[in-house]
Structures are given as structure tokens and as C-alpha cells.
Design an enzyme around this catalytic site. Structure first.
Site, PDB file in Angstrom:
ATOM      1  N   ARG A  89      23.713   8.494 -11.322  1.00 42.58           N
ATOM      2  CA  ARG A  89      23.206   9.602 -10.529  1.00 42.58           C
ATOM      3  C   ARG A  89      24.270  10.061  -9.529  1.00 42.58           C
ATOM      4  NH1 ARG A  89      20.115   8.061  -7.140  1.00 42.58           N
ATOM      5  NH2 ARG A  89      19.971   5.875  -7.663  1.00 42.58           N
ATOM      6  N   TYR A 238      23.192  12.321 -17.821  1.00 45.70           N
ATOM      7  CA  TYR A 238      22.838  10.935 -17.533  1.00 45.70           C
ATOM      8  C   TYR A 238      21.504  10.750 -16.809  1.00 45.70           C
ATOM      9  CZ  TYR A 238      23.238   6.066 -16.730  1.00 45.70           C
ATOM     10  OH  TYR A 238      22.990   4.725 -16.767  1.00 45.70           O
ATOM     11  N   LYS A 247      13.296  10.837 -11.589  1.00 48.05           N
ATOM     12  CA  LYS A 247      13.524  10.890 -10.144  1.00 48.05           C
ATOM     13  C   LYS A 247      13.266  12.290  -9.583  1.00 48.05           C
ATOM     14  CE  LYS A 247      14.096   6.628 -10.142  1.00 48.05           C
ATOM     15  NZ  LYS A 247      15.237   5.774 -10.187  1.00 48.05           N
ATOM     16  N   HIS A 267       9.163   4.869  -5.092  1.00 43.77           N
ATOM     17  CA  HIS A 267      10.116   4.181  -5.978  1.00 43.77           C
ATOM     18  C   HIS A 267       9.697   2.712  -6.080  1.00 43.77           C
ATOM     19  CE1 HIS A 267      14.669   3.272  -6.862  1.00 43.77           C
ATOM     20  NE2 HIS A 267      13.994   3.426  -7.966  1.00 43.77           N
ATOM     21  N   SER A 289      17.636   1.045  -6.088  1.00 40.30           N
ATOM     22  CA  SER A 289      18.130   1.044  -7.459  1.00 40.30           C
ATOM     23  C   SER A 289      18.970  -0.201  -7.734  1.00 40.30           C
ATOM     24  CB  SER A 289      18.973   2.294  -7.691  1.00 40.30           C
ATOM     25  OG  SER A 289      18.197   3.446  -7.466  1.00 40.30           O
ATOM     26  N   CYS A 291      18.117  -3.311  -7.804  1.00 41.49           N
ATOM     27  CA  CYS A 291      17.837  -4.442  -6.911  1.00 41.49           C
ATOM     28  C   CYS A 291      16.658  -5.294  -7.379  1.00 41.49           C
ATOM     29  CB  CYS A 291      17.609  -3.956  -5.493  1.00 41.49           C
ATOM     30  SG  CYS A 291      19.125  -3.339  -4.729  1.00 41.49           S
ATOM     31  N   GLY A 292      16.241  -5.154  -8.630  1.00 47.23           N
ATOM     32  CA  GLY A 292      15.310  -6.132  -9.173  1.00 47.23           C
ATOM     33  C   GLY A 292      13.896  -5.695  -9.495  1.00 47.23           C
ATOM     34  N   LYS A 293      13.603  -4.379  -9.530  1.00 47.21           N
ATOM     35  CA  LYS A 293      12.234  -3.964  -9.852  1.00 47.21           C
ATOM     36  C   LYS A 293      11.852  -4.340 -11.278  1.00 47.21           C
ATOM     37  CE  LYS A 293      12.856   0.327  -8.681  1.00 47.21           C
ATOM     38  NZ  LYS A 293      14.228   0.117  -8.178  1.00 47.21           N
ATOM     39  N   ASP A 314       9.378   1.241 -12.126  1.00 46.99           N
ATOM     40  CA  ASP A 314      10.265   2.083 -11.313  1.00 46.99           C
ATOM     41  C   ASP A 314       9.538   3.031 -10.361  1.00 46.99           C
ATOM     42  OD1 ASP A 314      13.081   2.644 -10.821  1.00 46.99           O
ATOM     43  OD2 ASP A 314      12.732   4.627 -11.667  1.00 46.99           O
ATOM     44  N   ARG A 409      22.279   1.156 -19.497  1.00 48.06           N
ATOM     45  CA  ARG A 409      20.813   1.114 -19.478  1.00 48.06           C
ATOM     46  C   ARG A 409      20.218   1.009 -20.872  1.00 48.06           C
ATOM     47  NH1 ARG A 409      18.193   1.789 -14.139  1.00 48.06           N
ATOM     48  NH2 ARG A 409      19.982   1.971 -12.770  1.00 48.06           N
ATOM     49  N   ARG A 440      18.983  -6.034  -1.286  1.00 49.06           N
ATOM     50  CA  ARG A 440      20.048  -7.044  -1.393  1.00 49.06           C
ATOM     51  C   ARG A 440      20.605  -7.292  -0.012  1.00 49.06           C
ATOM     52  NH1 ARG A 440      22.673  -7.725  -6.612  1.00 49.06           N
ATOM     53  NH2 ARG A 440      21.442  -6.516  -8.081  1.00 49.06           N
TER      54      ARG A 440
HETATM   55  P1  GTP Z   1      16.676   0.645 -11.136  1.00 53.80           P
HETATM   56  O1  GTP Z   1      16.266   0.798 -12.549  1.00 53.80           O
HETATM   57  O2  GTP Z   1      18.069   1.118 -10.867  1.00 53.80           O
HETATM   58  O3  GTP Z   1      15.719   1.276 -10.173  1.00 53.80           O
HETATM   59  O4  GTP Z   1      16.811  -0.931 -10.839  1.00 53.80           O
HETATM   60  P2  GTP Z   1      15.783  -2.144 -10.675  1.00 53.80           P
HETATM   61  O5  GTP Z   1      15.326  -2.221  -9.269  1.00 53.80           O
HETATM   62  O6  GTP Z   1      14.738  -2.094 -11.725  1.00 53.80           O
HETATM   63  O7  GTP Z   1      16.724  -3.424 -10.898  1.00 53.80           O
HETATM   64  P3  GTP Z   1      16.742  -4.523 -12.074  1.00 53.80           P
HETATM   65  O8  GTP Z   1      15.477  -5.317 -12.161  1.00 53.80           O
HETATM   66  O9  GTP Z   1      17.192  -3.851 -13.309  1.00 53.80           O
HETATM   67  O10 GTP Z   1      17.877  -5.521 -11.548  1.00 53.80           O
HETATM   68  C1  GTP Z   1      19.193  -5.119 -11.322  1.00 53.80           C
HETATM   69  C2  GTP Z   1      20.098  -6.297 -11.283  1.00 53.80           C
HETATM   70  O11 GTP Z   1      19.633  -7.266 -10.339  1.00 53.80           O
HETATM   71  C3  GTP Z   1      20.218  -7.019 -12.623  1.00 53.80           C
HETATM   72  O12 GTP Z   1      21.573  -7.277 -12.893  1.00 53.80           O
HETATM   73  C4  GTP Z   1      19.459  -8.299 -12.408  1.00 53.80           C
HETATM   74  O13 GTP Z   1      19.968  -9.341 -13.176  1.00 53.80           O
HETATM   75  C5  GTP Z   1      19.601  -8.564 -10.906  1.00 53.80           C
HETATM   76  N1  GTP Z   1      18.417  -9.309 -10.394  1.00 53.80           N
HETATM   77  C6  GTP Z   1      17.120  -8.965 -10.569  1.00 53.80           C
HETATM   78  N2  GTP Z   1      16.293  -9.881 -10.016  1.00 53.80           N
HETATM   79  C7  GTP Z   1      17.085 -10.829  -9.457  1.00 53.80           C
HETATM   80  C8  GTP Z   1      16.821 -12.039  -8.734  1.00 53.80           C
HETATM   81  O14 GTP Z   1      15.679 -12.440  -8.483  1.00 53.80           O
HETATM   82  N3  GTP Z   1      17.912 -12.749  -8.305  1.00 53.80           N
HETATM   83  C9  GTP Z   1      19.185 -12.322  -8.572  1.00 53.80           C
HETATM   84  N4  GTP Z   1      20.185 -13.084  -8.128  1.00 53.80           N
HETATM   85  N5  GTP Z   1      19.465 -11.211  -9.266  1.00 53.80           N
HETATM   86  C10 GTP Z   1      18.436 -10.459  -9.704  1.00 53.80           C
HETATM   87  C1  SPV Z   2      17.697   4.349 -10.378  1.00 47.55           C
HETATM   88  O1  SPV Z   2      18.869   4.647 -10.155  1.00 47.55           O
HETATM   89  O2  SPV Z   2      16.904   3.994  -9.460  1.00 47.55           O
HETATM   90  C2  SPV Z   2      17.195   4.367 -11.766  1.00 47.55           C
HETATM   91  C3  SPV Z   2      18.032   4.929 -12.811  1.00 47.55           C
HETATM   92  O3  SPV Z   2      16.071   3.934 -12.000  1.00 47.55           O
HETATM   93  S1  SPV Z   2      18.056   6.661 -12.844  1.00 47.55           S
HETATM   94  O4  SPV Z   2      17.075   7.117 -13.827  1.00 47.55           O
HETATM   95  O5  SPV Z   2      19.408   7.076 -13.247  1.00 47.55           O
HETATM   96  O6  SPV Z   2      17.702   7.187 -11.539  1.00 47.55           O
HETATM   97 MN    MN Z   3      14.984   3.324 -10.044  1.00 44.27          MN
END
Ligand code: GTP
Ligand code: SPV
Ligand code: MN
Length: 626
Positions: A89, A238, A247, A267, A289, A291-293, A314, A409, A440
Site C-alpha cells: 500500500r 496491489y 481498505k 481494522h 498491518s 502484526c498478527g491478526k 482483517d 500474500r 509490536r
Molecule cells: P495484515 O494482513 O497486514 O493486516 O496483517 P495481520 O495483522 O493479519 O498479520 P499476520 O497475522 O499475517 O502476521 C504478520 C507476521 O507476524 C507474520 O510473519 C507472523 O508470523 C508474525 N506473528 C503473528 N503472530 C505472532 C506471534 O504471536 N508472535 C510472533 N513472534 N510473531 C507473530
Molecule cells: C494491510 O496492509 O493491513 C493488509 C493488506 O491487510 S492490504 O490489503 O494491502 O491493505
Molecule cells: Mn490489514
């Protein structure tokens, strides 16, 4: 030419309609299409019906153009490699347009650059559109993509029409939203829709650098006009820039609709958690984004007797029902998840979801027709050769760039998730018992703490900070303010957004409890103090016990944290330094409170609700006397 509707020619000013029938569109949809055909000058029009036949046709077409390659190791899986200049983004080129600037962004302190969104005047938006879109689809097909955010039958759902010149966007929107004929049918009675215009664009020079992934990074712009429920996106193919239901619609335009109608567009993931006695609750959680959702929403709990089910990973649309119960729907239909780090040890549920009917973007590929990314080291056979996301040979331990782009992704249907919640498409939404904020935070912030009440919870959301990730163009691991994990997604002035959150308090006598979590605290050795992933079930266990009013919390200056021994660490004994995880260094927290105060002063100024200022003062006072 194998497509069934080829040959069915309609004409709109000499343009051939290669799929569908313009006459079947509602007058409003047709007017929107005609206006933009005039502007973009496509060669052909394709009205999307959402059928599998149509999908296969588009996949074939993209394969011919080299946009995607098949992944024969799996069933109906594809890999897209983007132009390396189009991988995330672009927050700096994302704008909201309103008559008055103050409707969109808080008025910052003099001399301070705003970081809570970008405003553009309606006139400048019109100019930006005209400059970029005039004739931008010459020789291309304009796809008309009717989609619903939320189950088509849900009273909470909203409809959009996306016009795009990207087949990749069409097949992705088919995964991420409810797309096709059913939505057109719903529009027949004149129902309104969010207008979403998108083009991958053509560089001003006329030279398309990468024929398989046309884009125009230099002139990329993402525009929103909330007053007209209108989105216009140019130059990028993208994710969040181009899949406009996500978004742009569900959060930016969505939050403005939510403000008007008295609900929340956030979000947030939504999960169902059942404890060992069989009691089930739903939790929503906002993390920035990457950070683990997705990981939390699909977690495999390490604590025995617990069950997690996924509603969404998300975005959450939430409103209080007539009984004062907060209810949430996931407006999406698929997961656009971060690939790197996903593995059978971190997220086995995602691994069971993504190897059929999935479009991967910017991951690495293997010589046996599969995918690879950082974290999959144990899941590929020794002999296989790896090709990185740019298409270059990649050797583990030798190559010094990542195999997969850090923001690569998977785009996969939600219904394939083996733990998808039975209620995930419930038209009325699922009842939410708790809201989590998190980010984080390598230092100072404990594993979990609970807000003292709703107002304090809103302060916690407003004060959220997190290390930058690869999901946008930010560089380095700087700690950024990211209130409510919504900084890049606010559709209107953040001060008004806070007011809106505060106003929720009077809608219910049964408000969800609010918590803050941090899986990412590090020890002096630079390693994570907490194992995370499935072990996060221990934190959920504590949260559920708090919802049951168990006295397992003790008061601190920042909120309520687990009483000694009250966090279930059975089986982790000796592996976790609990003291460090919950240590609350006074100097850190004083500095944190001042950083938040400075941020509010500089960025939100007069737009900050008095209550938030008071809550912050109370926090500072508690810290001083702690
Ligand atoms: P968006 O789709 O961008 O909104 O991201 P998201 O918030 O869904 O994040 P996602 O769960 O995909 O995690 C992103 C990264 O954080 C990945 O590389 C995971 O491996 C890492 N991660 C997720 N949960 C944990 C956790 O509990 N501990 C650690 N150390 N890393 C984590
Ligand atoms: C984010 O960046 O929080 C995402 C991926 O979930 S995107 O669809 O590119 O916004
Ligand atoms: Mn997101």
C-alpha cells in the site's frame, strides 16, 4: 474465444460488450459505467457474473499474458509476480477529499506535518482523475465488478461496483468479496452502491516496464470522496491499493458511513473462543498491518480444552443491537494474508486453507511447482530449486535477499478455512464480548493489560504504537503511532473518530471489556520473551476469566494485569520469564505517556476530545504515584 458469451455483442458508443448485457444494469449502474467509459476509453466491456467459467477464462487470459503462472503442485493455485515497484500500500499517495480539510484530518500544531491521513480538495481530486484516467484503458477491457461487502442477504452488508482494467483484480475480488450476478440482481431495484473506479494505469511516457504487470508507480494515487461514496484508484495493482472493497471501502468509506449511521468499521479480526466448560465468546482485535491478526484469528490453542473458530482476519463492521449487544460481521469473503512466517508450526490452519483455489502474490516458487517463503524451510523437499519473488534463482544460506517479498500474500477463500466459524455469515453478526488492541512493542509493554473502563479503553486504542512493517512503504523498525490500527485507514478526522468511539458508551449497559496485548516484547538478548502463536491462548484464557469477573487481576498505573500465578503457564514452566514480560518500568511508561501527549498535542490538537485529555492526565497521575 472459448468463452460462452463472446460474440454476444452489445454496443455502448462503439465499444463491444464481451460478457453480460448492459441493458440488464440498473439505470444508476449504467450511468456510472457510461460516464467512465467516456473517460477511460476501454476497447471492451466485460460485466462480471462471478461464475467459475468466467473465472477460468480470466485465469487463462492472465496466464497467456504472463501475469500469473500455475502452481501444479496444488489444486487451482496461481502465482503472480508484481512489478517490484508495486508491492505494498502507498499511504503517502492515499487521499480523502472533502470540502473542508478539517473534516478529513485533525488540525495539527503549527509547523507540524500531519500523519493522520492526507486531504485533497474536491477540485484537485477532479484534476488528478482527469490527468490520469483520460484514455487510460485504450486497448484494454473494462471489467464491471459488482460486489457485496458482507453476505448478500445481511442487513449490514453494503454493495459496491468496481470498474477496473485488471483481470488480477477481478479474480481477487471474486475471492475477497461476494461478487457477481446476485449482487447485480440486488441492485436492480435502484439500490445505491459505492462507486469504485480503478486502473493500473499507463506511465506518462507510454512505456510499460513490465508487460505482465502494468502499473504507474510514479503517478499512483488512491482517492476517496466520502460524500459521494466514491473511490478512485490509479497506478497500482496491489492489494489494498486495488482491491477496493477492502481498505478503501470497508474501512475508509466504511468508517464515514459508520459514523453517520452510528456503528463502527474497524481494522479488526473476529474470532470465536470456546473454553473447556463449553462456553463460547467472540472477540474482536485490532493490530496494525502485519502484526498478527490472521494468526490470532486462526490460532491452534496450546491450552487443552480450548477451541478457536475464525469469523474474519482483517475487518469488522460492528454495531449495538436493540438489546445493547455489540454485534460484528466480517464484510470480507476471503483472506489476503501475509505469507512469510506462515508455516505448519506457526499457523497450521492457514496451511490447511491456502493450497487450493488461491492466488499467491510475490512469494517464491519451487522447481516442483509449489511455493516457498521465509518460514517454510522445513516444508520443502531438499532437492528442490527455489526461484525468488522477482524470478531469480535463490539458494538458502547463500542469497542475501529474502526469497519471498516480506509483504507477499495469499488470497484464499474464507470458506476453505477448516475452523471457519459456523456463524461467520450470520446476517445479524456475532456478539462481541471483548475488544483487544495490540502492536509490536519490543520494550516496556506487558503481554496483556485490561482497561479500567470504556473511556480508558478508548485512550488505550488512541495511544497505540507499533513497529513499522512491510505492509506499506515505511522503512526501518521505527515505532510509529497507529491509533486503533487505523492510522492508514481513517475515513474522517481522527478527533471525530474518538468522539464517535466515546459515544458508544451510552449505547449499552453491556459494553465489551477492552484489553491491550503485546506478543512482541523482547529480552535483553533481542529474542521474543513470549512464544506467541498458539501459546496466545493462555492470554485469551485469562481474558475470558476476566469476562467472567474472576478476581485474577491486579491494579497497576496502566491498567489491570494478571495477579501472580493467575496466567496459566502450565507446560511452559522455566521457558518464559514472566517477571520481565509483566515488568512495568516507570521511566518507560512516563516517557510513553509523554510521547502520547506530544502526539495528541501536535497531531490532534483542538480536535482531541476533552475526555481523552482527561484520561491521559489520569494515567500520568497514576504513573507519578506508582
Ligand atoms: P495484515 O494482513 O497486514 O493486516 O496483517 P495481520 O495483522 O493479519 O498479520 P499476520 O497475522 O499475517 O502476521 C504478520 C507476521 O507476524 C507474520 O510473519 C507472523 O508470523 C508474525 N506473528 C503473528 N503472530 C505472532 C506471534 O504471536 N508472535 C510472533 N513472534 N510473531 C507473530
Ligand atoms: C494491510 O496492509 O493491513 C493488509 C493488506 O491487510 S492490504 O490489503 O494491502 O491493505
Ligand atoms: Mn490489514
Amino acid at each position: 474465444a472459448s468463452h460462452p458469451n463472446v460474440g454476444l455483442f452489445n454496443h455502448l458508443k462503439g465499444i463491444s460488450v464481451i460478457n453480460g448485457d448492459l441493458k440488464s444494469l440498473s439505470p444508476k449502474v449504467r450511468a456510472y459505467v457510461e460516464e467512465n467509459v467516456d473517460l477511460c476509453k476501454p476497447e471492451k466491456i466485460h460485466i462480471c457474473d462471478g461464475t467459475e467459467q468466467e473465472n477460468n477464462h480470466l485465469l487463462n487470459l492472465m496466464q497467456q499474458h504472463g501475469t500469473i503462472v500455475p502452481l501444479p503442485k496444488y489444486q487451482n493455485c496461481w502465482l503472480a509476480r508484481t512489478n517490484p515497484a508495486d508491492t505494498a500500500r502507498v499511504e503517502s499517495k492515499t487521499f480523502i477529499s472533502t470540502e473542508k480539510r478539517a473534516e478529513t484530518i485533525p488540525t495539527t500544531k503549527e509547523g507540524i506535518k500531519g500523519t493522520l491521513g492526507n486531504w485533497i480538495s474536491p477540485r484537485d481530486m477532479d484534476v488528478a482523475i482527469k490527468d490520469r484516467f483520460t484514455g487510460c484503458m485504450k486497448g484494454r477491457t473494462m471489467y464491471i465488478v459488482p460486489f457485496s461487502m458482507g453476505p448478500v442477504s445481511s442487513p449490514l452488508a453494503k454493495i459496491g461496483i468496481q470498474l477496473t482494467d485488471s483481470a488480477y483484480v477481478v479474480v481477487s475480488m471474486r475471492v475477497m468479496t461476494r461478487m457477481g450476478q446476485a449482487v447485480l440482481n440486488k441492485l436492480a431495484d435502484g439500490t445505491d452502491f459505492v462507486k469504485c473506479l480503478h486502473s493500473v494505469g499507463i506511465p506518462a511516457s507510454g512505456f510499460v516496464e513490465m508487460a505482465s504487470w502494468p502499473c504507474d508507480p510514479e503517478r499512483t494515487i488512491i482517492l476517496h470522496r466520502p460524500q459521494n461514496n466514491e473511490i478512485v484508484s490509479y497506478g497500482s495493482g496491489y492489494g489494498g491499493n486495488s482491491l477496493l472493497g477492502k481498505k478503501c471501502f470497508a474501512l475508509r468509506i466504511g468508517s464515514t458511513i459508520a459514523k453517520r449511521e452510528g456503528w463502527l468499521a474497524e481494522h479488526m479480526l473476529i474470532l470465536g473462543v470456546t473454553n473447556p466448560t463449553g462456553k463460547k465468546r467472540y472477540i474482536a482485535a485490532a493490530f496494525p498491518s502485519a502484526c498478527g491478526k490472521t494468526n490470532l484469528a486462526m490460532m491452534t490453542p496450546s491450552l487443552p480444552g480450548y477451541k478457536i473458530e475464525c469469523v474474519g482476519d482483517d475487518i469488522a463492521w460492528m454495531r449495538f443491537d436493540n438489546n445493547g449487544q455489540l454485534r460484528a460481521i466480517n464484510p470480507e469473503n476471503g483472506f489476503f494474508g501475509v505469507a512469510p512466517g506462515t508455516s505448519n508450526s506457526s499457523n497450521p490452519i492457514a496451511m490447511k486453507t491456502i493450497f487450493k483455489n488461491t492466488i499467491f502474490t510475490n512469494v517464491a516458487s519451487t522447481s516442483d511447482g509449489g511455493v516457498f517463503w521465509e518460514g517454510m524451510e522445513d516444508e520443502v523437499d531438499d532437492g528442490v530449486k527455489i526461484t525468488d519473488w522477482r524470478g531469480k534463482p535463490w539458494v538458502k544460506g547463500e542469497s542475501n535477499t529474502p526469497a519471498a517479498h516480506p509483504n507477499s500474500r495469499f488470497c484464499t477463500p474464507a470458506k476453505q478455512c477448516p475452523i471457519i466459524d459456523p456463524q461467520w455469515e450470520a446476517p445479524e453478526g456475532v456478539p462481541i464480548s471483548a475488544i483487544l488492541f495490540g502492536g509490536r512493542r519490543p520494550t516496556g509493554v506487558p503481554l496483556v493489560y485490561e482497561a479500567r473502563d470504556w473511556k480508558h479503553g478508548v485512550l488505550i486504542g488512541a495511544g497505540m504504537r507499533s513497529e513499522a512493517t512491510a505492509a506499506a512503504e515505511h522503512k526501518g523498525k521505527v515505532i510509529m503511532h497507529d491509533p486503533f490500527a487505523m492510522r492508514p485507514f481513517f475515513g474522517y478526522n481522527f478527533g471525530d473518530y474518538l468522539e464517535h468511539w466515546l459515544s458508544m458508551e451510552k449505547k449499552s449497559t453491556n459494553l465489551p471489556k477492552i484489553f491491550h496485548v503485546n506478543w512482541f516484547r523482547k529480552g535483553s538478548d533481542g529474542k521474543f520473551l513470549w512464544p506467541g502463536f498458539g501459546e496466545n491462548s493462555r492470554v485469551l484464557d485469562w481474558i475470558l476469566r476476566r469476562l467472567d469477573n474472576e478476581e485474577c487481576a491486579r491494579d497497576t498505573a496502566i491498567g489491570l494485569i494478571p495477579k501472580a500465578e493467575s496466567l496459566n503457564l502450565e507446560g511452559l514452566e522455566g521457558k518464559v520469564n514472566v517477571e520481565e514480560l509483566f515488568n512495568l518500568p516507570k521511566t518507560f511508561w512516563m516517557e510513553e505517556a509523554y510521547a502520547i501527549e506530544k502526539y495528541f498535542n501536535e497531531q490532534v490538537g483542538m480536535d482531541l476530545p476533552l475526555i481523552i485529555d482527561q484520561e491521559l492526565k489520569k494515567l500520568k497521575k497514576r504513573l507519578i504515584f506508582s
